[in-house]
Write a protein that holds these residues in place. Sequence first.
Motif, mmCIF file in Angstrom:
data_model
loop_
_atom_site.group_PDB
_atom_site.id
_atom_site.type_symbol
_atom_site.label_atom_id
_atom_site.label_comp_id
_atom_site.label_asym_id
_atom_site.label_seq_id
_atom_site.Cartn_x
_atom_site.Cartn_y
_atom_site.Cartn_z
ATOM 1 N N LEU A 1 37.509 40.474 43.135
ATOM 2 C CA LEU A 1 37.949 40.987 41.844
ATOM 3 C C LEU A 1 37.920 42.508 41.903
ATOM 4 C CD1 LEU A 1 38.686 40.871 38.835
ATOM 5 C CD2 LEU A 1 36.234 40.566 38.337
ATOM 6 N N VAL A 2 39.063 43.131 41.656
ATOM 7 C CA VAL A 2 39.146 44.585 41.577
ATOM 8 C C VAL A 2 39.303 44.950 40.100
ATOM 9 C CG1 VAL A 2 40.406 46.658 42.262
ATOM 10 C CG2 VAL A 2 40.203 44.727 43.855
ATOM 11 N N PRO B 1 42.679 44.151 35.478
ATOM 12 C CA PRO B 1 41.872 43.623 36.580
ATOM 13 C C PRO B 1 42.725 42.769 37.513
ATOM 14 C CG PRO B 1 40.804 43.248 34.461
ATOM 15 C CD PRO B 1 42.193 43.700 34.159
ATOM 16 N N SER B 2 42.435 42.836 38.798
ATOM 17 C CA SER B 2 43.197 42.100 39.804
ATOM 18 C C SER B 2 42.305 41.116 40.551
ATOM 19 C CB SER B 2 43.818 43.069 40.821
ATOM 20 O OG SER B 2 44.883 43.797 40.276
ATOM 21 N N TYR B 3 42.790 39.881 40.666
ATOM 22 C CA TYR B 3 42.121 38.870 41.477
ATOM 23 C C TYR B 3 42.896 38.724 42.783
ATOM 24 C CZ TYR B 3 39.203 37.454 37.539
ATOM 25 O OH TYR B 3 38.280 37.427 36.511
ATOM 26 N N LEU B 4 42.244 39.076 43.877
ATOM 27 C CA LEU B 4 42.804 38.902 45.209
ATOM 28 C C LEU B 4 42.298 37.557 45.725
ATOM 29 C CD1 LEU B 4 42.874 41.941 44.555
ATOM 30 C CD2 LEU B 4 42.215 42.411 46.908
ATOM 31 N N GLN C 1 44.434 48.452 47.651
ATOM 32 C CA GLN C 1 45.162 49.669 47.321
ATOM 33 C C GLN C 1 46.182 49.415 46.221
ATOM 34 O OE1 GLN C 1 46.798 51.060 51.037
ATOM 35 N NE2 GLN C 1 44.823 51.769 51.821
ATOM 36 N N LEU C 2 46.883 48.283 46.290
ATOM 37 C CA LEU C 2 47.825 47.925 45.239
ATOM 38 C C LEU C 2 47.114 47.718 43.912
ATOM 39 C CD1 LEU C 2 50.541 47.009 44.087
ATOM 40 C CD2 LEU C 2 50.114 44.737 45.055
ATOM 41 N N ALA C 3 46.011 46.977 43.943
ATOM 42 C CA ALA C 3 45.266 46.687 42.718
ATOM 43 C C ALA C 3 44.786 47.963 42.039
ATOM 44 C CB ALA C 3 44.084 45.783 43.034
#
Length: 222
Positions: A218-219, A191-194, A183-185
């Motif tokens: 990866l988001v 791009p976001s790496y969780l 949700q944050l990403a």
Amino acid sequence: MKLLLTSAGISNTSIHNALVELMGKPVAEANALFVPTGLYGVANGGNVARRVICGTLGDPYCDMGWKSLGLLELSALQTLRQSHWLSALQQADALLVGGGDCQYLTYWMQQSGLADLLPSLLQKIVYVGLSAGSMIMTTYGTTYGNHTLPQESKKSLGFVDIAIHPHLDYHAFPQNSMENLEQLAATLSMPSYLIDDQTALKIIDGEIEVITEGNWKLVELM
């Protein structure tokens, strides 16, 4: 630029091997410098820094058999001649940048002058981030707010146009569930790496490789 951006340090064999590959030599033959500065922004930060250095907290990082290990305290550098500390950096194989408060760490990276030197230094030295030490190299950072810096102070240096969200599904941070971080990403413009504590990003001149023995996602932008 050579980066190894970890969630929790050198937590498994795959991340260890990636570090050795980036340095071009075994850890036992490598010189490292540890930056504890960001840890002062968390509760009991001085003791946390001590425990990370001694190896009694978290995964292997400082206490992993380096040929030599020195400390680089960023908040002291502004009052020292650059020649006094730059030579130690130039002789290092790895710069270990600890976690803590992204905003506080970014501030002292800039104030010390180290941020300006990183692009040239990291052609030779490997930057090894841990948690906030990884996040500040991206375009997204966070803060605990346990300091008196101006609210508008930057929270990251923006060398890599991604976000890293460390400690995925870690029990001590229940807010870091996959659902919450997704949700944050989704609110971010990059791009976001969780990544969990068994995962790291190996980045060479902007090319990203995920090194993992755990869980990650990866988001990407819609």
